[in-house]
Design a protein around this motif. Sequence first.
Motif, PDB file in Angstrom:
ATOM      1  N   SER A   1      64.532  73.814  29.481  1.00  0.00           N
ATOM      2  CA  SER A   1      64.017  74.309  28.514  1.00  0.00           C
ATOM      3  C   SER A   1      63.701  73.364  27.380  1.00  0.00           C
ATOM      4  CB  SER A   1      64.712  75.643  27.925  1.00  0.00           C
ATOM      5  OG  SER A   1      65.766  75.213  27.423  1.00  0.00           O
ATOM      6  N   ASP A   2      64.330  72.515  27.180  1.00  0.00           N
ATOM      7  CA  ASP A   2      64.520  71.441  26.301  1.00  0.00           C
ATOM      8  C   ASP A   2      63.148  70.411  26.678  1.00  0.00           C
ATOM      9  OD1 ASP A   2      66.378  72.262  24.432  1.00  0.00           O
ATOM     10  OD2 ASP A   2      67.820  70.629  25.247  1.00  0.00           O
ATOM     11  N   LEU A   3      63.267  70.267  28.109  1.00  0.00           N
ATOM     12  CA  LEU A   3      62.126  69.423  28.585  1.00  0.00           C
ATOM     13  C   LEU A   3      60.810  69.998  28.302  1.00  0.00           C
ATOM     14  CD1 LEU A   3      61.417  66.802  30.114  1.00  0.00           C
ATOM     15  CD2 LEU A   3      61.630  68.077  32.260  1.00  0.00           C
ATOM     16  N   GLU A   4      60.813  71.257  28.541  1.00  0.00           N
ATOM     17  CA  GLU A   4      59.364  71.888  28.292  1.00  0.00           C
ATOM     18  C   GLU A   4      58.922  71.825  26.805  1.00  0.00           C
ATOM     19  OE1 GLU A   4      59.537  76.049  29.662  1.00  0.00           O
ATOM     20  OE2 GLU A   4      60.358  75.289  31.530  1.00  0.00           O
ATOM     21  N   LEU A   5      59.816  71.986  26.004  1.00  0.00           N
ATOM     22  CA  LEU A   5      59.634  71.713  24.519  1.00  0.00           C
ATOM     23  C   LEU A   5      59.057  70.491  24.076  1.00  0.00           C
ATOM     24  CD1 LEU A   5      59.471  73.165  21.759  1.00  0.00           C
ATOM     25  CD2 LEU A   5      62.101  72.498  21.508  1.00  0.00           C
ATOM     26  N   ILE A   6      59.850  69.422  24.844  1.00  0.00           N
ATOM     27  CA  ILE A   6      59.394  67.913  24.728  1.00  0.00           C
ATOM     28  C   ILE A   6      57.928  67.640  25.136  1.00  0.00           C
ATOM     29  CG2 ILE A   6      59.907  65.622  25.318  1.00  0.00           C
ATOM     30  CD1 ILE A   6      63.012  66.601  25.360  1.00  0.00           C
ATOM     31  N   LEU A   7      57.781  68.213  26.122  1.00  0.00           N
ATOM     32  CA  LEU A   7      56.257  68.254  26.808  1.00  0.00           C
ATOM     33  C   LEU A   7      55.320  68.450  26.086  1.00  0.00           C
ATOM     34  CD1 LEU A   7      57.595  68.498  30.690  1.00  0.00           C
ATOM     35  CD2 LEU A   7      56.733  66.351  29.687  1.00  0.00           C
ATOM     36  N   SER A   8      55.561  69.908  25.234  1.00  0.00           N
ATOM     37  CA  SER A   8      54.469  70.371  24.319  1.00  0.00           C
ATOM     38  C   SER A   8      54.130  69.413  23.401  1.00  0.00           C
ATOM     39  CB  SER A   8      55.161  71.626  23.804  1.00  0.00           C
ATOM     40  OG  SER A   8      56.029  71.460  22.867  1.00  0.00           O
ATOM     41  N   LEU A   9      54.860  68.307  23.183  1.00  0.00           N
ATOM     42  CA  LEU A   9      54.282  67.381  22.325  1.00  0.00           C
ATOM     43  C   LEU A   9      53.330  66.493  22.878  1.00  0.00           C
ATOM     44  CD1 LEU A   9      57.893  66.340  20.813  1.00  0.00           C
ATOM     45  CD2 LEU A   9      56.150  67.731  19.405  1.00  0.00           C
TER      46      LEU A   9
END
Length: 192
Positions: free
Chosen positions: A65-73
């Motif tokens: 879920s952190d990775l998904e948040l990071i990819l949203s950048l």
Amino acid sequence: MRVKICGITTVRDALIAEEEGADAIGIVVCSDSKRSVPVSRARAIFAALRPNTEKICVTNTQSQSDLELILSLKPTAIQIPQNLKVPAGVGTKVYRVASGETGIPEKCDAVVIDQSCGRGIVYDRSYAEKVVEKSAVPVILAGGLTPDNVGDAIRDLRLYAVDVSSGVEKSKGIKDRKKMREFIEICRRPAV
């Protein structure tokens, strides 16, 4: 030689690094690092940069879920641990870390030799030579680089890029313009 200034925590430092000639800006997110910034600040820093400056998110998270948040950048690249799975077709380069405790990463766009994780511990030259020799993808060197030793690293190793954080700081997370300028100038000197 390509240069990444990592551990950027402010828009001001990002713009100075860019002005001084950095090719890439690294921002630590979703991490226990003292240089980690909230995703909202990372977004503001990336928004201030020119389109041709690489925007790299660095993390040690193990959370999808952190990775998904990071990819949203929508970073140019993400620098992540070897075992974190990246969804296919994300449109972001994947840089995997080689630290000596793990094998040399294979399924990635570049390998980052990083045994320091922003602590200023100088890289192990013999390990770096081994990674450069065996890697099928470009190699980026991090770990204790400073204006005093980056020239030797560039001369001794066949690198794609160098990555500096603590070596150009005046205090943790705050960059020093003079040190960044000197570091980048050394990296740009023709090989002798």
